[in-house]
Scaffold this active site. Structure first.
Site, PDB file in Angstrom:
ATOM      1  N   SER A   1     -15.404  31.207  -1.490  1.00  0.00           N
ATOM      2  CA  SER A   1     -14.636  32.123  -0.925  1.00  0.00           C
ATOM      3  C   SER A   1     -14.441  33.028   0.843  1.00  0.00           C
ATOM      4  CB  SER A   1     -13.924  33.888  -1.538  1.00  0.00           C
ATOM      5  OG  SER A   1     -13.203  33.264  -2.386  1.00  0.00           O
TER       6      SER A   1
ATOM      7  N   SER B   1     -19.181  36.603  -6.976  1.00  0.00           N
ATOM      8  CA  SER B   1     -19.758  37.253  -8.522  1.00  0.00           C
ATOM      9  C   SER B   1     -21.504  37.440  -9.238  1.00  0.00           C
ATOM     10  CB  SER B   1     -18.469  36.937  -9.567  1.00  0.00           C
ATOM     11  OG  SER B   1     -17.532  36.577  -9.469  1.00  0.00           O
TER      12      SER B   1
ATOM     13  N   GLU C   1     -12.989  25.266 -14.103  1.00  0.00           N
ATOM     14  CA  GLU C   1     -12.627  27.159 -14.820  1.00  0.00           C
ATOM     15  C   GLU C   1     -11.860  27.035 -15.653  1.00  0.00           C
ATOM     16  OE1 GLU C   1     -12.262  30.315 -12.047  1.00  0.00           O
ATOM     17  OE2 GLU C   1     -11.782  28.758 -10.881  1.00  0.00           O
TER      18      GLU C   1
ATOM     19  N   GLU D   1       0.415  33.148  -6.046  1.00  0.00           N
ATOM     20  CA  GLU D   1       1.121  32.379  -4.242  1.00  0.00           C
ATOM     21  C   GLU D   1       0.694  30.831  -4.312  1.00  0.00           C
ATOM     22  OE1 GLU D   1       1.649  36.604  -3.811  1.00  0.00           O
ATOM     23  OE2 GLU D   1      -0.220  34.675  -3.693  1.00  0.00           O
TER      24      GLU D   1
END
Length: 404
Positions: free
Chosen positions: A134, A166, A249, A384
């Site tokens: 990200s 993270s 994941e 979304e």
């Protein structure tokens, strides 16, 4: 999937349960349940030592093929392991990104040298990994990545910013999606790089969360370097590698997650019984609904994993993974809301104070649950994004129009 356990599976469940019962005692038992979502800061060094003990007894990377140091467990046996681990309330692991995401990605896409170099320390929990996906303008829209990397002799030089990274502040390495072809756009021209974090040119800034921890970080690359051969797959073809990683994941560890959810639900029910809110028929109905829904989510997850294992669904882009993410994320957020309703006015109060002068507050387990679960429908692919995947790739609806 046949959910009837074989004699071999029952013996394996007993083996896992016995080992955890014999070892999760004394100082290790004091770590029970620590390090969960929003609590990654808890007893980090102690949990690292526990994870290394697991590695010594071959209880890390249990689904990896034996040739890479794993146990080569069947899908159902992996589910058994993660369920028993959660039922034992063992401390949360410290190398989830390395073990369940990067490791399988290297096995699938990495070179032989990359596998020899990186898989053993992941399995032994001696090198920890962060995920550099990200960016400020490329969160759920990963194809909008702007971090750049260029070859300079035998090294990649990286410039850019990652966010919501993270555990970067406790990690040794980061797998980074960077744009390596000038002038490319969207998913073209991206590369999947393995980057050491302990170097000049890397700055890590922890982001303080509502839950008091700093699990997430901003990471700034300013002329950071990594070896030219530490690109996974072909340069410029990193999109396929990145999507393959996201497929892992949605792995079997999510079944252990539902066991943890069940434990959280039981604590909310126990609180409702203690403070009398269980006598409210609306509260009682909502708690019952949560219990039924969680059972349905677990059954769906098992079916989805079976489809992936049988090659009938794509974990990276198929419907099963997206439906499961939508289901558990919204269920967990609803649990947090019900927990606050059960707590009543007490849920509005914290122990201690917080102020600009550095005061701290202490959250109880249900306040922490409520606050952290607000992020469940955002991280790991927002609602979304999951709905767009289902609409476009499963239902065949027209793709969402892009802005000019």
């Amino acid at each position: 999937m046949d959910l009837t356990e074989s004699a071999e599976d029952r013996a394996f469940r007993d083996e896992v349960r016995t080992w955890l019962g014999d070892h999760l005692v004394g100082e290790w038992r004091e770590l029970s349940g620590l390090g969960g979502p929003g609590r990654d800061h808890e007893a980090f060094e102690e949990r690292l030592a526990w994870n290394q003990l697991l590695a010594e007894h071959r209880w890390t990377c249990v689904g990896w093929p034996e040739e890479y140091g794993g146990r080569g467990l069947s899908l159902w046996q992996q589910v058994i392991f993660h369920e028993e681990y959660a039922r034992a309330d063992a401390p949360h692991d410290v190398n989830h990104l390395g073990e369940t995401l990067l490791g399988p990605t290297l096995i699938a896409f990495g070179s032989d040298e990359q596998k020899r170099r990186f898989l053993p320390p992941i399995r032994e929990v001696t090198e920890l990994w962060a995920q550099g996906y990200s960016e400020p303008n490329a969160g759920s829209d990963l194809a909008n990545v702007q971090t750049k990397a260029r070859l300079d002799g035998d090294q990649w030089v990286i410039d850019g910013q990652k966010v919501w990274t993270s555990n970067a502040h406790v990690s040794d390495w980061c797998f980074v999606i960077a744009r390596t072809e000038p002038g490319s756009s969207r998913h073209h021209g991206l590369s999947f790089l393995l980057v050491p974090l302990e170097q000049e040119g890397v700055e890590i800034r922890p982001i303080e969360q509502l839950t008091s921890g700093s699990e997430f970080n901003e990471v700034f690359f300013t002329g950071a370097r990594t070896a030219a051969d530490l690109v996974v797959g072909e340069p410029g073809k990193g999109w396929g590698v990145a999507m393959g990683l996201l497929g892992f994941e949605r792995g079997v560890s999510t079944l252990g997650q539902t066991v943890g959810f069940a434990r959280e639900l039981e604590t909310v029910i126990a609180r409702a019984k203690t403070n009398g809110s269980i006598d409210d028929p609306v509260v009682r109905d909502r708690l019952a609904q949560l219990k039924v829904e969680l059972s349905a989510i677990r059954s769906f997850a098992l079916r989805a994993l079976a489809l992936v294992e049988g090659g009938q669904d794509s974990a990276a882009g198929g419907g099963a993974g997206s439906i499961f993410k939508l289901a558990w994320a919204n269920w967990h957020r609803k649990l947090g809301e019900v927990a606050m309703d059960v707590a009543g006015p007490a849920g509005l109060l914290t122990r201690g104070t917080r102020s600009d002068s550095g005061g701290a507050y202490e959250l109880d387990e249900h306040q922490r649950l409520f606050l952290f679960s607000r992020s469940d429908t955002i991280y790991g692919g927002s609602d979304e994004v999951q709905k767009n995947i289902l609409a476009e790739r499963v239902l065949g609806l027209p793709r969402e129009p892009k802005g000019a």
